[in-house]
Write an enzyme that holds these catalytic residues in place. Sequence first.
Site, PDB file in Angstrom:
ATOM      1  N   ARG A 171       0.837  -1.198   0.000  1.00 59.02           N
ATOM      2  CA  ARG A 171       0.000   0.000   0.000  1.00 59.02           C
ATOM      3  C   ARG A 171       0.871   1.246   0.000  1.00 59.02           C
ATOM      4  NH1 ARG A 171      -3.365  -3.443   3.230  1.00 59.02           N
ATOM      5  NH2 ARG A 171      -2.342  -2.822   5.149  1.00 59.02           N
ATOM      6  N   HIS A 201       2.082   1.933  -3.504  1.00 54.65           N
ATOM      7  CA  HIS A 201       0.967   2.443  -4.318  1.00 54.65           C
ATOM      8  C   HIS A 201       0.667   3.896  -3.971  1.00 54.65           C
ATOM      9  CE1 HIS A 201      -2.824   2.878  -6.323  1.00 54.65           C
ATOM     10  NE2 HIS A 201      -3.512   2.920  -5.188  1.00 54.65           N
ATOM     11  N   ASP A 234      -5.550   6.248   0.494  1.00 52.82           N
ATOM     12  CA  ASP A 234      -5.813   4.862   0.880  1.00 52.82           C
ATOM     13  C   ASP A 234      -5.379   4.542   2.310  1.00 52.82           C
ATOM     14  OD1 ASP A 234      -7.173   3.835  -1.254  1.00 52.82           O
ATOM     15  OD2 ASP A 234      -5.434   2.927  -2.234  1.00 52.82           O
ATOM     16  N   HIS A 270     -13.545   2.674   3.420  1.00 50.04           N
ATOM     17  CA  HIS A 270     -12.172   3.061   3.773  1.00 50.04           C
ATOM     18  C   HIS A 270     -11.914   4.542   3.494  1.00 50.04           C
ATOM     19  CE1 HIS A 270     -11.470   2.299  -0.565  1.00 50.04           C
ATOM     20  NE2 HIS A 270     -10.475   3.153  -0.444  1.00 50.04           N
ATOM     21  N   ASP A 325      -8.587   8.517 -13.238  1.00 46.58           N
ATOM     22  CA  ASP A 325      -7.800   9.189 -12.203  1.00 46.58           C
ATOM     23  C   ASP A 325      -6.445   8.507 -12.031  1.00 46.58           C
ATOM     24  OD1 ASP A 325      -8.299   6.890 -10.480  1.00 46.58           O
ATOM     25  OD2 ASP A 325     -10.264   7.749 -10.069  1.00 46.58           O
ATOM     26  N   ASP A 333      -5.080   7.280  -9.425  1.00 40.86           N
ATOM     27  CA  ASP A 333      -5.118   6.065  -8.606  1.00 40.86           C
ATOM     28  C   ASP A 333      -5.115   4.841  -9.517  1.00 40.86           C
ATOM     29  OD1 ASP A 333      -5.484   4.331  -6.397  1.00 40.86           O
ATOM     30  OD2 ASP A 333      -7.643   4.366  -6.674  1.00 40.86           O
ATOM     31  N   ASP A 349      -1.811   4.322 -11.559  1.00 44.02           N
ATOM     32  CA  ASP A 349      -0.703   3.686 -10.841  1.00 44.02           C
ATOM     33  C   ASP A 349      -0.911   2.194 -10.678  1.00 44.02           C
ATOM     34  OD1 ASP A 349       1.799   3.992  -9.016  1.00 44.02           O
ATOM     35  OD2 ASP A 349       0.383   2.822  -7.824  1.00 44.02           O
ATOM     36  N   TYR A 350      -2.067   1.775 -10.121  1.00 45.87           N
ATOM     37  CA  TYR A 350      -2.161   0.352  -9.793  1.00 45.87           C
ATOM     38  C   TYR A 350      -2.312  -0.536 -11.024  1.00 45.87           C
ATOM     39  CZ  TYR A 350      -7.423   0.069  -9.779  1.00 45.87           C
ATOM     40  OH  TYR A 350      -8.762   0.057 -10.086  1.00 45.87           O
ATOM     41  N   LYS A 392      -8.716  11.675 -30.624  1.00 41.35           N
ATOM     42  CA  LYS A 392      -7.911  10.590 -31.215  1.00 41.35           C
ATOM     43  C   LYS A 392      -7.444   9.592 -30.162  1.00 41.35           C
ATOM     44  CE  LYS A 392      -3.525  13.109 -30.834  1.00 41.35           C
ATOM     45  NZ  LYS A 392      -2.353  13.646 -31.549  1.00 41.35           N
TER      46      LYS A 392
END
Length: 406
Positions: free
Chosen positions: A10, A13, A54, A80, A141, A143, A146-147, A182
Site C-alpha cells: 500500500r 501504491h 488509501d 475506507h 484518475d 489512482d 498507478d495500480y 484521437k
Amino acid sequence: MVYPGAVHSRFEHSLGVYWLAAQAVYILHNRHRMELDIDNFDMTTVKLAGLLHDVGHGPFSHLFENEFLPRVLDGSKWCHEQMSVRLIDHMVDEHNIDMDSGIIKRVKEMILASSSYALPKSASEKLFLYDIVANGRNGVDVDKFDYIVRDSRACGLGCNFEPNRLMEQMRVLDDEICYPAKDYLTVYKLFSARADLYRTAYTHRKVKAVELMIADALILANSYLEISSCVHEPSEYWKLDDSIIKTIEIAPDQELKEAKNLIQRIRRRDLYQFCNEYAVPRDKLEHFKNVTSKDIICSQNSSGVTLKEDDVVVSNVKIDLTRGRLNPLENIKFFQDHRSSNKFPIPDERISHLLPACYQDMIVRIYSKKPDLVPAVSDAFENFQLKTYGIKAQVHGTPEKKRPRF
C-alpha cells in the site's frame, strides 16, 4: 495477497499516486498557467490527497472491507475513504501537526470525491482538481493509472495502457479534464486493462479461495480479538494491519484454535476446493441477486450426502468497467485538437464496432470447504442452475481430478 493497487504494498501504491498526482497538476499548471491559476495551495492539496487517499484501508485492504466487515457489522455502513479522512484528523490532532485547516478540508474532500460519501466541495472553481486522485465524474484518475501499470508489471501481465500519453495530452475545458478525440481508444484501454486485472489477478479463483479463508479466519477470531470494535475509532484502527494473521497463527489461546487451523491450511495450500463457476446470462444481469450457500444446499439431490450451509462457499464476482452495466466512456469529454475550445462526448458506435455491447460480467463461483464434498457440491450447483435458468450455465463439468477416488 492480491488486491487493486497492492500487489506490491500500500505504501508503494500511495507513493506512486502521490507522484502521478504531482505530475498531473504540474502538467496542467504549465499548460494553462494564466488560465487556470493553479497555485501552491492547489498543488499541495492534490499531492496530499494522492499520498493519503488509501490510508484508511484495513488488513488486506478490500478483503477486510468487502468480505469481513459486512458479516460482522450488522448492516452498518463503512468505507475506507471515510476512515481515511478520520485518520487524517486523528494524525493532525495526535501529533500536533501545524497545517492550514483549509488544506486539510480540501484534501478530505478530494479523497471522498468518488465515494458515496462525497462532501460538498468548498471551492466553486477549479473543480477539475477533484478529478485527479479520485474521479467521481468518470473514473479516470491517477489512482487507477498507478495500480494498473504497477500490478500488471508485478504479475507479469502485458499492459498496453499508457498513462503518460493521456496526462501529456489532457486539457481543462469548462472546469473539466478532457482528452483528445484521437485518444478515445487509449482511454478505453484504461478500463479494459483494469477489467483484465480483475479477471486474471484480483479475482483469480485461487486468490479468491485464499481470501475467503482469511475472511473466515478473521470472523472466527473476531469475538476474542475484538477486531471489528476497532473500526469506529481511528486511535485503535491504525493498529490493525496484515500482521493480524500472524497474531492468530502464533497465539496459544484455545479460543483462536479454529481460526489458527484455517491459517495453517492456507500455509499448507490446503485451500477451499473450487468446484465450478458460471457467467450469469446477459439478459439476467439486471435483476440478478447474489447466490448464497443456502441456495446451493437447497438444490442438492438425494445422493446420500447431506450438505450443510457451512460446507459451501459462494463467491459472486462482479467484473465491470467501473460503472456496472453502463459504458464509463459516456461520461468522458473529448476535444478535437489543441486549437479547439469545445468539449463533447463520443458514442462508442462512432469509434469501433469491436467494442463490447455489454460492460459487466457477473460470475458465480462455488467452493467446497472439504475436498470429499466436491462431487456433492458440484451436483447441487448444477441442479441450482437448472432450477434457476432451465439450463446449465457453466461451460464445463467438474474436473475429474477434483473428484475423490475410493
